[in-house]
Design a protein around this motif. Structure first.
Motif, PDB file in Angstrom:
ATOM      1  N   UNK A   1     -39.298 -25.937  30.100  1.00  0.00           N
ATOM      2  CA  UNK A   1     -38.988 -24.730  30.864  1.00  0.00           C
ATOM      3  C   UNK A   1     -39.322 -23.440  30.145  1.00  0.00           C
ATOM      4  N   UNK A   2     -39.837 -23.551  28.925  1.00  0.00           N
ATOM      5  CA  UNK A   2     -40.204 -22.365  28.144  1.00  0.00           C
ATOM      6  C   UNK A   2     -41.646 -21.984  28.472  1.00  0.00           C
TER       7      UNK A   2
ATOM      8  N   UNK B   1     -28.941 -25.099  26.496  1.00  0.00           N
ATOM      9  CA  UNK B   1     -29.987 -25.935  27.093  1.00  0.00           C
ATOM     10  C   UNK B   1     -31.034 -25.055  27.769  1.00  0.00           C
ATOM     11  N   UNK B   2     -30.566 -24.070  28.514  1.00  0.00           N
ATOM     12  CA  UNK B   2     -31.461 -23.152  29.215  1.00  0.00           C
ATOM     13  C   UNK B   2     -32.328 -22.384  28.221  1.00  0.00           C
ATOM     14  N   UNK B   3     -31.714 -21.866  27.171  1.00  0.00           N
ATOM     15  CA  UNK B   3     -32.445 -21.097  26.167  1.00  0.00           C
ATOM     16  C   UNK B   3     -33.545 -21.944  25.519  1.00  0.00           C
ATOM     17  N   UNK B   4     -33.255 -23.212  25.300  1.00  0.00           N
ATOM     18  CA  UNK B   4     -34.233 -24.088  24.653  1.00  0.00           C
ATOM     19  C   UNK B   4     -35.355 -24.515  25.622  1.00  0.00           C
ATOM     20  N   UNK B   5     -35.183 -24.230  26.898  1.00  0.00           N
ATOM     21  CA  UNK B   5     -36.181 -24.652  27.875  1.00  0.00           C
ATOM     22  C   UNK B   5     -35.895 -26.014  28.448  1.00  0.00           C
TER      23      UNK B   5
ATOM     24  N   UNK C   1     -43.403 -16.458  19.830  1.00  0.00           N
ATOM     25  CA  UNK C   1     -42.360 -15.733  19.106  1.00  0.00           C
ATOM     26  C   UNK C   1     -41.292 -15.200  20.057  1.00  0.00           C
ATOM     27  N   UNK C   2     -40.042 -15.511  19.753  1.00  0.00           N
ATOM     28  CA  UNK C   2     -38.932 -15.054  20.586  1.00  0.00           C
ATOM     29  C   UNK C   2     -38.683 -13.568  20.376  1.00  0.00           C
TER      30      UNK C   2
ATOM     31  N   UNK D   1     -31.791 -19.501  19.235  1.00  0.00           N
ATOM     32  CA  UNK D   1     -33.067 -19.839  19.860  1.00  0.00           C
ATOM     33  C   UNK D   1     -34.152 -20.218  18.844  1.00  0.00           C
ATOM     34  N   UNK D   2     -34.059 -19.709  17.629  1.00  0.00           N
ATOM     35  CA  UNK D   2     -35.073 -20.046  16.636  1.00  0.00           C
ATOM     36  C   UNK D   2     -34.982 -21.472  16.136  1.00  0.00           C
TER      37      UNK D   2
END
Length: 412
Positions: free
Chosen positions: A55-56, A404-408, A64-65, A47-48
């Motif tokens: 979507x984020x 893809x979801x994690x990146x938004x 910050x994650x 994720x970093x």
């Protein structure tokens, strides 16, 4: 494997010569915890370095994650708003499109822990428990259709490696919906109609597609009566209209807070980006349009994210659902009718809105897919390599869509 599924004993509700081992719970918990841990590790690892998409929700999570922030994307924000009284907020008129049972479970965990657990941790507790329950139910459902010790676990594996299974890890209602739906069907297979009904009631307060599980359980009830109409003359039949108490309670809430008991439907008219949802009973026309779009996308050589996620993947998933539903009916005849009917009804319901956007996510609870795959592999051992290959390929697709979801980015 016989030509018909193992019939549960009408007095005990258990399948003949079967034992429900208590180790099912321990083994399923270990599998589910490992699965959630792997998804968490993948998200933390990548994720970093992933670009942040629309979507984020930066305003909620900050820049910050954290360990669990990857579970909160897109519609997760709407579920979170519900826990904070979002239905009454005039600034978010679209929130009633999201049903309340999952947010209620999150709120309950937060309340029980006196707020020590934040909403993300509470959501993860709910999802881990729900995925565990779903896995155990699916394992025991499988034992009504396949033999041996290993085959039922392959059904669970097919579920956890499905392309959109990661939504059961996210701050979404998928895990709770699968848990309630799978247990309702398992209770129906066991002829435990009271427990079935009690599972169906909160299910209808979780997602509109609960109607499909109500239909599945009804078909199983009908099968238990040997498909004789006079067999329906039982007070247990009342559990099926009673299942609507869940959505009726939700409608009552909406009547109180918004003066609109049908706001779960009118909410779609409040968002311009949802305008593609147009009721259209001409399903062949919808499928033909989606097929042309998908072929054009694939022939173009450089498909974009929206086209792959909203056209190609859902259409492919629908094809798998249709093929496996027909196969299960052919393989099991009338004993396969409840699951086959469930699959075909799902196919119809998922294509009634003149589009297939997010359908690959709606396919996750379709238990017929996982059961039919393993039934086919057990009946024809030559198909076992294909089953393993499918699960491997499907897990790779899940990993890609999850990132893809994690990146938004849009993932369904």
């Amino acid at each position: 494997m016989t030509d018909v599924l193992t019939r549960p004993d009408e007095t005990t509700g258990a399948a003949p010569a079967r034992k429900w081992h208590t180790t099912d719970w321990a083994r399923a918990l270990a599998v589910v915890l490992a699965w959630h841990a792997v998804l968490t590790a993948v998200a933390v690892l990548f994720q970093g370095s992933l670009p942040i998409g629309e979507g984020y929700p930066v305003k909620v999570l900050g820049p910050d994650a954290t360990l669990l922030s990857h579970t909160y994307r897109w519609d997760a924000e709407n579920f979170h708003q519900i826990t904070n009284g979002g239905y009454a907020n005039e600034a978010t008129p679209w929130v009633p499109a999201f049903y309340p049972f999952f947010p209620f479970c999150v709120w309950l965990v937060e309340t029980i822990t006196f707020g020590v657990l934040g909403f993300l941790a509470a959501g993860m507790v709910v999802n881990v428990l729900a995925t565990w329950l779903a896995a155990v139910a699916l394992l025991r459902i499988a034992r009504h259709f396949v033999t041996g010790e290993r085959a039922p676990w392959l059904v669970v594996a097919a579920f956890l490696t499905a392309p959109t299974a990661f939504f059961a890890h996210s701050f979404y209602s998928e895990a709770v919906f699968c848990a309630l739906g799978f247990w309702a069907y398992l209770f129906a297979l066991r002829r435990q109609w009271v427990w079935m009904g009690l599972a169906l009631i909160p299910l209808t307060a979780t997602r509109i597609t609960a109607v499909l599980f109500v239909g599945l359980c009804f078909l199983e009830f009908f099968r238990a009566k040997d498909w004789k109409v006079r067999g329906l003359l039982s007070w247990h039949l009342l559990w099926f209209p009673a299942a609507g108490l869940g959505v009726a309670a939700y409608a009552l809430v909406l009547k109180i807070v918004k003066n609109d008991p049908l706001a779960m439907f009118s909410a779609y008219d409040t968002v311009s980006t949802w305008s593609y949802h147009v009721a259209n009973p001409n399903i062949p026309a919808t499928l033909w349009t989606e097929l042309k779009v998908s072929l054009h996308v694939l022939a173009g050589g450089r498909p974009n994210n929206w086209d792959l996620i909203s056209h190609v993947l859902p259409l492919f998933g629908l094809g798998v659902l249709l093929a496996l539903s027909v196969y299960l009916f052919v393989a099991l005849k009338k004993d396969g009718l409840p699951l086959a009917g469930f699959g075909l009804a799902s196919f119809v319901m998922f294509t009634l809105n003149s589009n297939v956007v997010s359908v690959h996510r709606y396919l996750l609870p379709c238990v017929v897919i996982y059961v039919a795959m393993v039934v086919a592999a057990q009946r024809r051992p030559a198909l076992k390599p294909a089953l393993y290959g499918w699960m491997y390929a499907s897990s790779l697709v899940q990993a890609g869509v999850f990132l893809l979801f994690v990146s938004g980015a849009w993932a369904g």
